[in-house]
Design an enzyme around this catalytic site. Structure first.
Site, mmCIF file in Angstrom:
data_model
loop_
_atom_site.group_PDB
_atom_site.id
_atom_site.type_symbol
_atom_site.label_atom_id
_atom_site.label_comp_id
_atom_site.label_asym_id
_atom_site.label_seq_id
_atom_site.Cartn_x
_atom_site.Cartn_y
_atom_site.Cartn_z
ATOM 1 N N LYS A 92 0.861 -1.188 0.000
ATOM 2 C CA LYS A 92 0.000 0.000 0.000
ATOM 3 C C LYS A 92 0.894 1.234 0.000
ATOM 4 O O LYS A 92 1.747 1.401 0.873
ATOM 5 C CB LYS A 92 -0.903 0.000 1.240
ATOM 6 C CG LYS A 92 -1.964 1.089 1.207
ATOM 7 C CD LYS A 92 -3.067 0.770 0.184
ATOM 8 C CE LYS A 92 -4.104 -0.158 0.755
ATOM 9 N NZ LYS A 92 -5.240 -0.420 -0.152
ATOM 10 N N THR A 109 -3.168 -5.547 0.927
ATOM 11 C CA THR A 109 -2.578 -4.218 1.070
ATOM 12 C C THR A 109 -3.362 -3.387 2.079
ATOM 13 O O THR A 109 -2.790 -2.500 2.730
ATOM 14 C CB THR A 109 -2.526 -3.484 -0.282
ATOM 15 O OG1 THR A 109 -3.852 -3.260 -0.766
ATOM 16 C CG2 THR A 109 -1.729 -4.285 -1.298
ATOM 17 N N ASP A 110 -4.642 -3.678 2.236
ATOM 18 C CA ASP A 110 -5.420 -2.969 3.241
ATOM 19 C C ASP A 110 -4.888 -3.265 4.637
ATOM 20 O O ASP A 110 -4.905 -2.401 5.526
ATOM 21 C CB ASP A 110 -6.898 -3.355 3.148
ATOM 22 C CG ASP A 110 -7.783 -2.510 4.035
ATOM 23 O OD1 ASP A 110 -7.928 -1.297 3.754
ATOM 24 O OD2 ASP A 110 -8.312 -3.036 5.031
ATOM 25 N N PHE A 166 31.928 30.760 -13.537
ATOM 26 C CA PHE A 166 31.850 29.664 -14.515
ATOM 27 C C PHE A 166 32.520 30.131 -15.800
ATOM 28 O O PHE A 166 31.970 30.954 -16.540
ATOM 29 C CB PHE A 166 30.399 29.265 -14.782
ATOM 30 C CG PHE A 166 30.273 28.025 -15.640
ATOM 31 C CD1 PHE A 166 30.833 26.821 -15.237
ATOM 32 C CD2 PHE A 166 29.611 28.070 -16.856
ATOM 33 C CE1 PHE A 166 30.733 25.681 -16.017
ATOM 34 C CE2 PHE A 166 29.494 26.931 -17.642
ATOM 35 C CZ PHE A 166 30.065 25.738 -17.225
ATOM 36 N N ARG A 216 28.619 35.244 -10.391
ATOM 37 C CA ARG A 216 27.263 34.837 -10.760
ATOM 38 C C ARG A 216 26.497 34.342 -9.539
ATOM 39 O O ARG A 216 27.080 34.026 -8.493
ATOM 40 C CB ARG A 216 27.282 33.747 -11.820
ATOM 41 C CG ARG A 216 27.851 32.416 -11.329
ATOM 42 C CD ARG A 216 27.622 31.290 -12.319
ATOM 43 N NE ARG A 216 28.089 30.000 -11.781
ATOM 44 C CZ ARG A 216 27.816 28.816 -12.328
ATOM 45 N NH1 ARG A 216 27.099 28.743 -13.428
ATOM 46 N NH2 ARG A 216 28.274 27.712 -11.773
ATOM 47 N N GLN A 269 29.446 21.294 -9.993
ATOM 48 C CA GLN A 269 30.024 19.984 -9.676
ATOM 49 C C GLN A 269 30.978 20.079 -8.482
ATOM 50 O O GLN A 269 30.989 19.218 -7.598
ATOM 51 C CB GLN A 269 30.777 19.424 -10.896
ATOM 52 C CG GLN A 269 29.879 18.921 -12.000
ATOM 53 C CD GLN A 269 29.584 19.970 -13.048
ATOM 54 O OE1 GLN A 269 29.565 21.163 -12.755
ATOM 55 N NE2 GLN A 269 29.352 19.530 -14.275
ATOM 56 N N ASN A 312 20.644 23.170 -11.770
ATOM 57 C CA ASN A 312 21.185 24.529 -11.708
ATOM 58 C C ASN A 312 20.058 25.516 -11.990
ATOM 59 O O ASN A 312 19.563 25.614 -13.105
ATOM 60 C CB ASN A 312 22.315 24.690 -12.736
ATOM 61 C CG ASN A 312 23.197 25.877 -12.433
ATOM 62 O OD1 ASN A 312 22.750 26.844 -11.825
ATOM 63 N ND2 ASN A 312 24.443 25.807 -12.867
ATOM 64 N N HIS A 341 19.163 28.535 -12.986
ATOM 65 C CA HIS A 341 19.878 29.602 -13.678
ATOM 66 C C HIS A 341 19.274 30.973 -13.395
ATOM 67 O O HIS A 341 18.051 31.157 -13.398
ATOM 68 C CB HIS A 341 19.861 29.353 -15.187
ATOM 69 C CG HIS A 341 20.570 28.100 -15.596
ATOM 70 N ND1 HIS A 341 21.902 27.889 -15.355
ATOM 71 C CD2 HIS A 341 20.120 26.989 -16.230
ATOM 72 C CE1 HIS A 341 22.252 26.698 -15.827
ATOM 73 N NE2 HIS A 341 21.193 26.132 -16.362
#
Length: 315
Positions: free
Chosen positions: A20, A65-66, A174, A191, A239, A265, A267
């Site tokens: 479940k 599942t119950d 970067f 940045r 990274q 990322n 941006h």
């Protein structure tokens, strides 16, 4: 036309599981007038001797599942919810040890955090500011995660978080990247670096003979070291930041052998204000929704094997 007379290969059942999913359970612990909340989304997956239910439809080995749903709620009462990890361990152990056909249980839990609403003195005319210990606001920073797998002998606990949005408004560059005829991105020497952290970490606690980690403290400390590494790393690439986040966790938390991150990322592009006669000195940005760079990697303790699935953190 020649007809292939070779008999067809038999069809075989492969990996299977059932249970479940997404049982929402909220546990209120009342410590006098002070209340505590644990808010979980629990998914149960069971596997074992389940061939017959697939081949013939026989449910002789099937726990409904119950029933697994009911067990989640009953255990919230019987065992309480000390932590998501501890609750998942109770459930996994129960299903494997109480049902002979079930050989492996996997419990996945999302935890939603709440924090207290601080009452003002002005409201004391109604209740008393020092008496308001039962009102909460849902934290929106992240969702805590854990996955517990148990096969009757060995444990695997992989915890983590998702939806944690972080930003450095400077100390990120970067440049020096590969350029070809399709490259239009300008090199950046100052940045914004922003990401939405999805991370998982694997504990080296694997059997009941070992000392169990303090799950709540571990989560708090992992989150602290991860955020500190993000803030303190002068980043030349996302990274590099990812690696520092994972390394900080491994170096400071002896109970963890493996960390995997998926970092989109987020941006932020400088807006061209020159058409309006204005200079944009790293002040006004356009926050792009998509597409985004997606950086993913695993960081390991030396000598350890990677076991967190590479797609577990994928967005």
């Amino acid at each position: 036309m020649t007809v292939n007379s070779r008999p067809a290969r038999p069809v075989m059942l492969g990996q299977n599981q059932y249970g479940k999913a997404e049982n929402r359970v909220v546990k209120i612990t009342r410590d006098g007038a002070t209340h505590h909340i644990k808010d979980l989304n629990v998914s149960v997956a069971l596997s074992g001797d389940m061939e017959e239910v697939h081949y013939s439809g026989s449910n002789a080995h099937v726990l409904p599942t119950d029933t697994t749903k009911n067990t989640v709620y009953a255990f919230a009462k019987e065992h309480g919810i000390e932590s998501a990890e501890q609750f998942g361990i109770h459930l996994a152990r129960h299903f494997v040890t109480s049902q002979e056909p079930i050989k492996t249980a996997r419990i996945r839990i999302e935890e939603y955090a709440w924090e207290r609403i601080e009452a003002s003195d002005a409201n004391s005319q109604f209740i008393g500011a020092d008496e308001v210990k039962h009102s909460f606001v849902r934290k929106g920073q992240e969702t805590r995660l854990t996955q517990i797998t148990y096969d009757g002998e060995r444990w695997e606990v992989v915890s983590g978080l998702k939806d944690l949005v972080v930003m450095n408004s400077t100390n990120s560059e970067f440049w020096g990247y590969v350029k070809d005829k399709y490259t239009t991105l300008k090199e950046a020497y100052d940045r914004i670096l922003a990401t939405e952290v999805s991370g998982r970490w694997r504990f080296n606690w694997t059997d009941d003979e070992q000392r169990m980690p303090h799950w709540e403290k571990s989560y708090e400390q992992v989150r602290k070291h991860m955020l500190q590494a993000f803030a303190e790393t002068y980043s030349l690439s996302l990274q590099q930041t990812l690696y520092q986040m994972g390394a900080r966790i491994i170096n400071n938390r002896s109970e963890i052998d493996e960390v995997r991150f998926s970092l989109p990322n987020k941006h932020h592009f400088l807006v061209d204000l020159e058409p309006f006669g204005l200079k944009n000195d790293n002040e006004v940005y356009f926050a792009a929704d998509r597409p985004y760079g997606l950086i993913e990697a695993t960081v390991l303790r030396d000598g350890c094997e990677a076991k967190i699935p590479v797609d577990l953190t994928n967005l």
